[in-house]
Design a protein around this motif. Structure first.
Motif, PDB file in Angstrom:
ATOM      1  N   GLN A 179      37.390  33.844  56.322  1.00  0.00           N
ATOM      2  CA  GLN A 179      37.605  32.433  56.661  1.00  0.00           C
ATOM      3  C   GLN A 179      36.340  31.614  56.399  1.00  0.00           C
ATOM      4  O   GLN A 179      36.402  30.518  55.820  1.00  0.00           O
ATOM      5  CB  GLN A 179      38.003  32.300  58.136  1.00  0.00           C
ATOM      6  CG  GLN A 179      39.380  32.841  58.463  1.00  0.00           C
ATOM      7  CD  GLN A 179      39.656  32.796  59.963  1.00  0.00           C
ATOM      8  OE1 GLN A 179      38.758  33.020  60.776  1.00  0.00           O
ATOM      9  NE2 GLN A 179      40.894  32.528  60.322  1.00  0.00           N
ATOM     10  N   TYR A 180      35.206  32.162  56.824  1.00  0.00           N
ATOM     11  CA  TYR A 180      33.934  31.466  56.614  1.00  0.00           C
ATOM     12  C   TYR A 180      33.655  31.282  55.122  1.00  0.00           C
ATOM     13  O   TYR A 180      33.265  30.187  54.679  1.00  0.00           O
ATOM     14  CB  TYR A 180      32.795  32.247  57.271  1.00  0.00           C
ATOM     15  CG  TYR A 180      31.426  31.705  56.918  1.00  0.00           C
ATOM     16  CD1 TYR A 180      30.884  30.625  57.606  1.00  0.00           C
ATOM     17  CD2 TYR A 180      30.692  32.254  55.860  1.00  0.00           C
ATOM     18  CE1 TYR A 180      29.644  30.107  57.264  1.00  0.00           C
ATOM     19  CE2 TYR A 180      29.456  31.737  55.509  1.00  0.00           C
ATOM     20  CZ  TYR A 180      28.937  30.667  56.214  1.00  0.00           C
ATOM     21  OH  TYR A 180      27.723  30.154  55.859  1.00  0.00           O
ATOM     22  N   LYS A 203      35.754  31.243  52.646  1.00  0.00           N
ATOM     23  CA  LYS A 203      36.700  30.272  52.082  1.00  0.00           C
ATOM     24  C   LYS A 203      36.287  28.834  52.410  1.00  0.00           C
ATOM     25  O   LYS A 203      36.476  27.921  51.596  1.00  0.00           O
ATOM     26  CB  LYS A 203      38.102  30.540  52.636  1.00  0.00           C
ATOM     27  CG  LYS A 203      38.793  31.736  52.013  1.00  0.00           C
ATOM     28  CD  LYS A 203      39.404  31.407  50.658  1.00  0.00           C
ATOM     29  CE  LYS A 203      40.584  30.476  50.789  1.00  0.00           C
ATOM     30  NZ  LYS A 203      41.242  30.223  49.474  1.00  0.00           N
ATOM     31  N   ASN A 204      35.721  28.628  53.594  1.00  0.00           N
ATOM     32  CA  ASN A 204      35.351  27.282  54.028  1.00  0.00           C
ATOM     33  C   ASN A 204      34.020  26.807  53.452  1.00  0.00           C
ATOM     34  O   ASN A 204      33.760  25.596  53.396  1.00  0.00           O
ATOM     35  CB  ASN A 204      35.284  27.220  55.553  1.00  0.00           C
ATOM     36  CG  ASN A 204      36.645  27.328  56.204  1.00  0.00           C
ATOM     37  OD1 ASN A 204      37.663  26.980  55.592  1.00  0.00           O
ATOM     38  ND2 ASN A 204      36.689  27.817  57.427  1.00  0.00           N
ATOM     39  N   ASN A 205      33.167  27.757  53.047  1.00  0.00           N
ATOM     40  CA  ASN A 205      31.803  27.387  52.659  1.00  0.00           C
ATOM     41  C   ASN A 205      31.438  27.758  51.225  1.00  0.00           C
ATOM     42  O   ASN A 205      30.361  27.386  50.758  1.00  0.00           O
ATOM     43  CB  ASN A 205      30.807  28.038  53.615  1.00  0.00           C
ATOM     44  CG  ASN A 205      30.893  27.468  55.015  1.00  0.00           C
ATOM     45  OD1 ASN A 205      30.302  26.440  55.304  1.00  0.00           O
ATOM     46  ND2 ASN A 205      31.664  28.123  55.881  1.00  0.00           N
ATOM     47  N   TYR A 253      44.780  34.821  52.764  1.00  0.00           N
ATOM     48  CA  TYR A 253      43.885  33.704  52.467  1.00  0.00           C
ATOM     49  C   TYR A 253      43.793  33.383  50.973  1.00  0.00           C
ATOM     50  O   TYR A 253      42.968  32.561  50.564  1.00  0.00           O
ATOM     51  CB  TYR A 253      42.492  33.979  53.042  1.00  0.00           C
ATOM     52  CG  TYR A 253      42.501  33.985  54.559  1.00  0.00           C
ATOM     53  CD1 TYR A 253      42.441  32.789  55.273  1.00  0.00           C
ATOM     54  CD2 TYR A 253      42.603  35.176  55.268  1.00  0.00           C
ATOM     55  CE1 TYR A 253      42.476  32.782  56.656  1.00  0.00           C
ATOM     56  CE2 TYR A 253      42.648  35.178  56.659  1.00  0.00           C
ATOM     57  CZ  TYR A 253      42.576  33.988  57.349  1.00  0.00           C
ATOM     58  OH  TYR A 253      42.623  33.975  58.722  1.00  0.00           O
TER      59      TYR A 253
END
Length: 310
Positions: free
Chosen positions: A37-38, A40-42, A88
């Motif tokens: 998740q991290y 994918k977000n950054n 994801y």
């Protein structure tokens, strides 16, 4: 454009709340999902094929691109990693030491992991010393003191005693006696038949093909998971040919294949072979990020998943 790229390296990813071997070093599946998740977000998370396209054809990729790689073809990669990557929309790259599938064996490196996870390092060290004494005359072995001086050097992961056990069983002894001792320790401390253990530990052909059909990239990790930099060029080539042949035989797409060096070990002969054999790119274990145009495509560094700042 010369974008920065982060290749992330994973090995064991498993449910550590319910494993029989909690001392095996790796990442818990819950932590893994949070890290995905991290990322994918950054980061701009791309596939290995997209990275190869950028390297070979100059295709555009964004700044802060990241590629996720997984070594050693563990069944955990199918059970835990694959569902999260699909969830994801991430396409990982997986590297297979093909001898595990062909011969239904357990890699020496994994035998060592499970030996160390099954008893205290003091107990294992004591047994190792007894075996070295037993085989000393037969194999003209050095003294334990000499070996300890050579190989007992702590690193950021392990104390000197564990490093000593690992190095002796990885490459400190000649292959024949090393395999004998490793097998004896595995049977003593793990105690499960090797073929049965292998089927539980590694991916099956069916799992590999399902993952590939859903966008995952597969490449060779040699046939026997060997230190390539310790081998003559022709032996290195044989390891690669066997691995590529087996992957092709089971249906892995090798149109733009990439390579992962076991233990990060390679030399100039290896780099020459990668070019001669048509490799698209190869990954090392040098822990850093890189700029796309500033590295040799056969020496791409990778950050360990535990080194990602998040």
């Amino acid at each position: 454009m010369n974008p920065d790229v982060t290749i992330v390296m994973y090995h064991y990813v498993r449910d550590y709340q319910n494993t029989k071997y909690p001392d095996i070093k790796g990442m818990d599946v819950r932590t893994f999902e949070k890290q995905v998740q991290y990322l994918k977000n950054n980061y701009n998370v791309i596939s290995m094929d997209e990275l190869v396209d950028a390297i070979q054809n100059g295709a555009s990729i964004d700044e802060h691109s990241a590629v996720l790689t997984f070594d050693d073809a563990y069944s955990d990669h199918y059970l835990y990693v694959y569902p999260i990557l699909k969830k994801y929309g991430v396409k990982g790259a997986f590297y297979v030491p093909t001898g595990i599938l062909q011969d239904k064996k357990v890699l020496d490196v994994n035998k060592i992991h499970y030996i160390l996870a099954s008893a205290s390092h003091e107990t294992i060290l004591q047994e190792l010393m007894l075996l070295l004494d037993r085989y000393r005359d037969m194999y003209n072995l050095e003294t334990i003191e000499n070996y300890f001086e050579k190989y007992a050097h702590a690193n950021r992961w392990d104390p000197e005693e564990i490093i000593f056990i690992k190095r002796m069983l990885q490459k400190g002894l000649d292959q024949e006696v090393r395999m004998k001792i490793t097998d004896e320790l595995f049977q003593k401390f793990v105690g499960q038949p090797e073929e049965e253990f292998s089927k539980e530990l590694y991916l099956s052909t069916e799992q590999i093909l399902e993952m590939q059909n859903n966008g995952m990239h597969f490449g060779p990790h040699t046939h026997d998971h060997v230190w390539l930099d310790s081998l003559m060029k022709e032996v290195q080539k044989d390891q690669m040919k066997k691995s590529l042949h087996y992957l092709k035989e089971i249906g892995v797409n090798l149109d733009r294949w990439t390579m992962c060096y076991p233990y990060g070990g390679y030399n100039e002969d290896t780099l020459t072979l990668m070019e001669e054999m048509g490799c698209s790119a190869a990954v090392t274990v040098e822990p850093k990020k890189f700029r796309l145009n500033d590295v040799n495509k056969f020496e791409l560094p990778r950050l360990d998943c535990n080194d990602i700042e998040w």
